[in-house]
Design a protein around this motif. Structure first.
Motif, PDB file in Angstrom:
ATOM      1  N   LEU A  47       1.180 -22.145  -0.238  1.00  8.13           N
ATOM      2  CA  LEU A  47       2.336 -21.261  -0.188  1.00  8.13           C
ATOM      3  C   LEU A  47       3.619 -22.067  -0.344  1.00  8.13           C
ATOM      4  O   LEU A  47       3.885 -22.997   0.422  1.00  8.13           O
ATOM      5  N   LEU A  48       4.420 -21.707  -1.344  1.00 10.89           N
ATOM      6  CA  LEU A  48       5.699 -22.371  -1.602  1.00 10.89           C
ATOM      7  C   LEU A  48       6.886 -21.489  -1.246  1.00 10.89           C
ATOM      8  O   LEU A  48       8.017 -21.968  -1.162  1.00 10.89           O
ATOM      9  N   GLY A  49       6.633 -20.198  -1.068  1.00 13.23           N
ATOM     10  CA  GLY A  49       7.705 -19.266  -0.753  1.00 13.23           C
ATOM     11  C   GLY A  49       7.215 -17.847  -0.921  1.00 13.23           C
ATOM     12  O   GLY A  49       6.013 -17.595  -1.023  1.00 13.23           O
ATOM     13  N   GLU A  50       8.172 -16.944  -0.961  1.00  7.15           N
ATOM     14  CA  GLU A  50       7.847 -15.529  -1.126  1.00  7.15           C
ATOM     15  C   GLU A  50       8.932 -14.878  -1.967  1.00  7.15           C
ATOM     16  O   GLU A  50      10.116 -15.214  -1.846  1.00  7.15           O
ATOM     17  N   VAL A  51       8.537 -13.955  -2.807  1.00  3.08           N
ATOM     18  CA  VAL A  51       9.473 -13.170  -3.606  1.00  3.08           C
ATOM     19  C   VAL A  51       9.040 -11.719  -3.536  1.00  3.08           C
ATOM     20  O   VAL A  51       7.848 -11.426  -3.377  1.00  3.08           O
ATOM     21  N   GLY A  52      10.006 -10.830  -3.621  1.00  3.99           N
ATOM     22  CA  GLY A  52       9.641  -9.423  -3.561  1.00  3.99           C
ATOM     23  C   GLY A  52      10.669  -8.517  -4.190  1.00  3.99           C
ATOM     24  O   GLY A  52      11.806  -8.907  -4.445  1.00  3.99           O
ATOM     25  N   LEU A  53      10.219  -7.313  -4.427  1.00  3.81           N
ATOM     26  CA  LEU A  53      11.087  -6.211  -4.833  1.00  3.81           C
ATOM     27  C   LEU A  53      11.030  -5.214  -3.686  1.00  3.81           C
ATOM     28  O   LEU A  53       9.979  -4.625  -3.425  1.00  3.81           O
ATOM     29  N   LYS A  54      12.149  -5.069  -2.990  1.00  4.28           N
ATOM     30  CA  LYS A  54      12.179  -4.195  -1.823  1.00  4.28           C
ATOM     31  C   LYS A  54      13.128  -3.029  -2.082  1.00  4.28           C
ATOM     32  O   LYS A  54      13.781  -2.981  -3.125  1.00  4.28           O
ATOM     33  N   SER A  71      17.528  -1.063 -12.813  1.00 10.02           N
ATOM     34  CA  SER A  71      18.401  -2.105 -12.279  1.00 10.02           C
ATOM     35  C   SER A  71      17.827  -2.649 -10.981  1.00 10.02           C
ATOM     36  O   SER A  71      17.144  -1.942 -10.241  1.00 10.02           O
ATOM     37  N   VAL A  72      18.129  -3.919 -10.745  1.00  7.76           N
ATOM     38  CA  VAL A  72      17.689  -4.607  -9.535  1.00  7.76           C
ATOM     39  C   VAL A  72      18.895  -5.338  -8.958  1.00  7.76           C
ATOM     40  O   VAL A  72      19.612  -6.026  -9.695  1.00  7.76           O
ATOM     41  N   ASP A  73      19.114  -5.180  -7.671  1.00 10.83           N
ATOM     42  CA  ASP A  73      20.203  -5.872  -6.989  1.00 10.83           C
ATOM     43  C   ASP A  73      19.692  -7.130  -6.297  1.00 10.83           C
ATOM     44  O   ASP A  73      18.498  -7.261  -6.015  1.00 10.83           O
ATOM     45  N   TYR A  74      20.617  -8.034  -6.025  1.00 13.71           N
ATOM     46  CA  TYR A  74      20.333  -9.280  -5.321  1.00 13.71           C
ATOM     47  C   TYR A  74      21.474  -9.472  -4.331  1.00 13.71           C
ATOM     48  O   TYR A  74      22.630  -9.542  -4.745  1.00 13.71           O
ATOM     49  N   LEU A  75      21.158  -9.514  -3.053  1.00 15.03           N
ATOM     50  CA  LEU A  75      22.167  -9.715  -2.020  1.00 15.03           C
ATOM     51  C   LEU A  75      21.924 -11.039  -1.329  1.00 15.03           C
ATOM     52  O   LEU A  75      20.772 -11.449  -1.144  1.00 15.03           O
ATOM     53  N   HIS A  76      23.014 -11.703  -0.943  1.00 13.77           N
ATOM     54  CA  HIS A  76      22.869 -12.943  -0.178  1.00 13.77           C
ATOM     55  C   HIS A  76      24.119 -13.221   0.629  1.00 13.77           C
ATOM     56  O   HIS A  76      25.206 -12.708   0.333  1.00 13.77           O
ATOM     57  N   ASP A  77      23.963 -14.041   1.640  1.00 16.64           N
ATOM     58  CA  ASP A  77      25.076 -14.503   2.458  1.00 16.64           C
ATOM     59  C   ASP A  77      26.012 -15.313   1.555  1.00 16.64           C
ATOM     60  O   ASP A  77      25.547 -16.162   0.791  1.00 16.64           O
ATOM     61  N   ALA A 108       0.815  -1.217   0.000  1.00 14.10           N
ATOM     62  CA  ALA A 108       0.000   0.000   0.000  1.00 14.10           C
ATOM     63  C   ALA A 108       0.849   1.268   0.000  1.00 14.10           C
ATOM     64  O   ALA A 108       0.502   2.258  -0.640  1.00 14.10           O
ATOM     65  N   SER A 109       1.985   1.231   0.698  1.00 16.04           N
ATOM     66  CA  SER A 109       2.842   2.407   0.791  1.00 16.04           C
ATOM     67  C   SER A 109       3.830   2.518  -0.369  1.00 16.04           C
ATOM     68  O   SER A 109       4.500   3.539  -0.501  1.00 16.04           O
ATOM     69  N   GLY A 110       3.924   1.472  -1.189  1.00 13.36           N
ATOM     70  CA  GLY A 110       4.857   1.494  -2.308  1.00 13.36           C
ATOM     71  C   GLY A 110       6.296   1.213  -1.922  1.00 13.36           C
ATOM     72  O   GLY A 110       7.203   1.406  -2.716  1.00 13.36           O
ATOM     73  N   LYS A 111       6.510   0.719  -0.693  1.00 14.35           N
ATOM     74  CA  LYS A 111       7.863   0.404  -0.239  1.00 14.35           C
ATOM     75  C   LYS A 111       8.371  -0.923  -0.776  1.00 14.35           C
ATOM     76  O   LYS A 111       9.572  -1.120  -0.935  1.00 14.35           O
ATOM     77  N   ALA A 120      15.759  -1.233  -7.288  1.00 14.39           N
ATOM     78  CA  ALA A 120      15.158  -2.054  -6.232  1.00 14.39           C
ATOM     79  C   ALA A 120      16.121  -3.175  -5.902  1.00 14.39           C
ATOM     80  O   ALA A 120      17.156  -3.347  -6.562  1.00 14.39           O
ATOM     81  N   GLU A 121      15.749  -3.928  -4.907  1.00 12.03           N
ATOM     82  CA  GLU A 121      16.495  -5.123  -4.527  1.00 12.03           C
ATOM     83  C   GLU A 121      15.498  -6.273  -4.463  1.00 12.03           C
ATOM     84  O   GLU A 121      14.378  -6.095  -3.993  1.00 12.03           O
ATOM     85  N   THR A 122      15.896  -7.425  -4.953  1.00  7.78           N
ATOM     86  CA  THR A 122      14.997  -8.567  -4.895  1.00  7.78           C
ATOM     87  C   THR A 122      15.243  -9.371  -3.626  1.00  7.78           C
ATOM     88  O   THR A 122      16.339  -9.340  -3.065  1.00  7.78           O
ATOM     89  N   ALA A 123      14.209 -10.037  -3.159  1.00 11.23           N
ATOM     90  CA  ALA A 123      14.297 -10.902  -1.991  1.00 11.23           C
ATOM     91  C   ALA A 123      13.481 -12.153  -2.289  1.00 11.23           C
ATOM     92  O   ALA A 123      12.416 -12.063  -2.913  1.00 11.23           O
ATOM     93  N   VAL A 124      13.969 -13.290  -1.847  1.00 11.90           N
ATOM     94  CA  VAL A 124      13.243 -14.538  -2.090  1.00 11.90           C
ATOM     95  C   VAL A 124      13.591 -15.549  -1.006  1.00 11.90           C
ATOM     96  O   VAL A 124      14.711 -15.574  -0.493  1.00 11.90           O
ATOM     97  N   TRP A 125      12.603 -16.346  -0.634  1.00  7.44           N
ATOM     98  CA  TRP A 125      12.825 -17.517   0.200  1.00  7.44           C
ATOM     99  C   TRP A 125      11.842 -18.589  -0.254  1.00  7.44           C
ATOM    100  O   TRP A 125      10.805 -18.289  -0.849  1.00  7.44           O
ATOM    101  N   VAL A 126      12.193 -19.830   0.008  1.00  8.60           N
ATOM    102  CA  VAL A 126      11.368 -20.962  -0.413  1.00  8.60           C
ATOM    103  C   VAL A 126      11.097 -21.853   0.798  1.00  8.60           C
ATOM    104  O   VAL A 126      12.005 -22.144   1.589  1.00  8.60           O
ATOM    105  N   HIS A 127       9.847 -22.266   0.933  1.00 11.52           N
ATOM    106  CA  HIS A 127       9.437 -23.178   2.012  1.00 11.52           C
ATOM    107  C   HIS A 127      10.299 -24.441   1.945  1.00 11.52           C
ATOM    108  O   HIS A 127      10.606 -24.935   0.850  1.00 11.52           O
TER     109      HIS A 127
END
Length: 172
Positions: A81-88, A132-138, A64-67, A97-104
């Motif tokens: 639900l198998l996981g979640e993906v987003g543009l944060k 452009s979109v970034d992807y960060l991970h451990d 709703a806030s566009g964040k 933006a930065e992408t985020a993802v996790w999988v059940h």
């Protein structure tokens, strides 16, 4: 911004839900109490239905806030639900933006993350006009490295702000 649903081939992306028709909360608790998830997806405590409700509400308020655009990655016939993906970290003015993802845990190893990130990128570059979109991970998260490679991100190097590594992808 209003949430949108996306057909991601073998999966569909929709808003997280906790209502009389579809309740993602039990699967959220399962995912966030998984040791692998806890190691690599930090900053959230989702260990009961109450905290799962708060998580669903958080994602709705971010839309709703566009964040953040955040989607549940769902099995198309059951809605499970198998996981979640987003543009944060959305910055429409800069086109970034930065992408985020996790999988059940029960859905890992099936290509869910690659399909979901690909669909989120198409939405970001097409509908939002991102440049452009970034992807960060451990660095120890080799599955995330594989997702970044298969989704066409280019390795940048260590992230200046923390212990993660950074990848980037520019609009086609």
């Amino acid at each position: 911004m209003e949430p949108v649903e996306i057909n991601a081939g073998g999966y569909y992306l929709r808003q997280l839900r906790a209502d009389h028709r579809l309740d993602d909360r039990p699967a959220l608790v399962e995912a966030f109490t998984d040791p692998v998830q806890q190691r690599f997806v930090t900053g959230y405590v989702v260990d009961d239905l109450h905290s799962a409700s708060a998580y669903v509400e958080l994602r709705a308020s971010e839309w709703a806030s566009g964040k953040r655009c955040s989607w549940a990655v769902a099995e198309p016939t059951t809605g499970d639900l198998l996981g979640e993906v987003g543009l944060k970290a959305l910055d429409p003015d800069a086109g970034t933006a930065e992408t985020a993802v996790w999988v059940h845990p029960a859905a890992r190893g099936r290509g869910v993350a690659v399909a979901a990130v690909g669909a989120a990128l198409r939405f970001g570059f097409g509908a939002l006009g991102l440049h452009s979109v970034d992807y960060l991970h451990d660095p120890a998260n080799h599955a995330s490295e594989g997702v970044a490679r298969r989704c066409g991100f280019s390795f940048v190097g260590p992230d200046a702000a923390g212990p993660d590594v950074r990848w980037t992808r520019v609009a086609p």
